[in-house]
Design an enzyme around this catalytic site. Structure first.
Site, PDB file in Angstrom:
ATOM      1  N   ASP A  70       0.861  -1.179   0.000  1.00 22.43           N
ATOM      2  CA  ASP A  70       0.000   0.000   0.000  1.00 22.43           C
ATOM      3  C   ASP A  70       0.899   1.232   0.000  1.00 22.43           C
ATOM      4  OD1 ASP A  70      -2.361  -1.442   0.038  1.00 22.43           O
ATOM      5  OD2 ASP A  70      -2.608  -1.315   2.205  1.00 22.43           O
ATOM      6  N   ASP A  75      -6.998  -1.672  -4.206  1.00 28.21           N
ATOM      7  CA  ASP A  75      -7.959  -1.292  -3.169  1.00 28.21           C
ATOM      8  C   ASP A  75      -8.976  -0.288  -3.714  1.00 28.21           C
ATOM      9  OD1 ASP A  75      -6.510  -2.843  -1.349  1.00 28.21           O
ATOM     10  OD2 ASP A  75      -5.383  -1.129  -0.583  1.00 28.21           O
TER      11      ASP A  75
END
Length: 167
Positions: free
Chosen positions: A123, A141
């Site tokens: 991330d 995501d």
């Protein structure tokens, strides 16, 4: 293979490739794990940074753990959900649903690839406003969240009369 299934799978593949390419760029070119944080944009109190986070859980870090089997269990769960969504995709009634399901499937599989390669999801997108930071996320995501929002919108907005009857 139906045109709907083909269209949704191609969209899923496109998102998967873009996501994995962005993660390669972050890890190998930018080398964000070494730098940790790069401010990109600041517009008054709103900003966007590249911030390295290894997410060992699911969305927003839920169910994160360090156990040897944690990433495998989460990967199997994500693949099971993707399998269910594939069946739905084969019977999708609209282009919105087709692309929304493709986004969720592509995002889920992209994050599974990370879990299998690294034991965690890469991330790096960090949006913040006035000192408040949203969870650090990635393209997969974002695809999952946008896909789910599109599915909810379709369920709430499309008139009942436009829905096919179940076979």
């Amino acid at each position: 293979m139906t045109p709907t299934l083909r269209r949704g799978l191609l969209f899923a593949l496109l998102l998967l490739v873009v996501d994995q390419a962005s993660k390669w760029w972050i890890l190998e070119i930018v080398r964000l794990p070494e730098v940790r944080n790069i401010p990109v944009l600041a517009l008054g109190p709103v900003g966007f940074d590249l911030t390295m986070v290894w997410n060992r859980g699911v969305t927003f870090g839920l169910f994160s753990g360090e156990g040897a089997w944690n990433h495998l269990i989460l990967s199997l769960l994500a693949l099971a959900v993707a399998g269910f969504l594939l069946r739905w995709l084969a019977r999708a009634e609209t282009r919105l649903v087709t692309y929304a399901l493709g986004a969720v499937i592509g995002g889920a599989v992209a994050n599974v690839i990370d879990r299998m390669r690294f034991g965690a999801v890469v991330d790096f997108l960090d949006v913040h406003a006035g000192g408040w930071h949203w969870y650090v996320f990635n393209i997969a995501d974002a695809a999952i969240v946008c896909g789910v929002l599109a599915l909810v919108a379709d369920a709430l907005i499309r008139p009942e009369s436009k829905r096919k009857e179940a076979p």
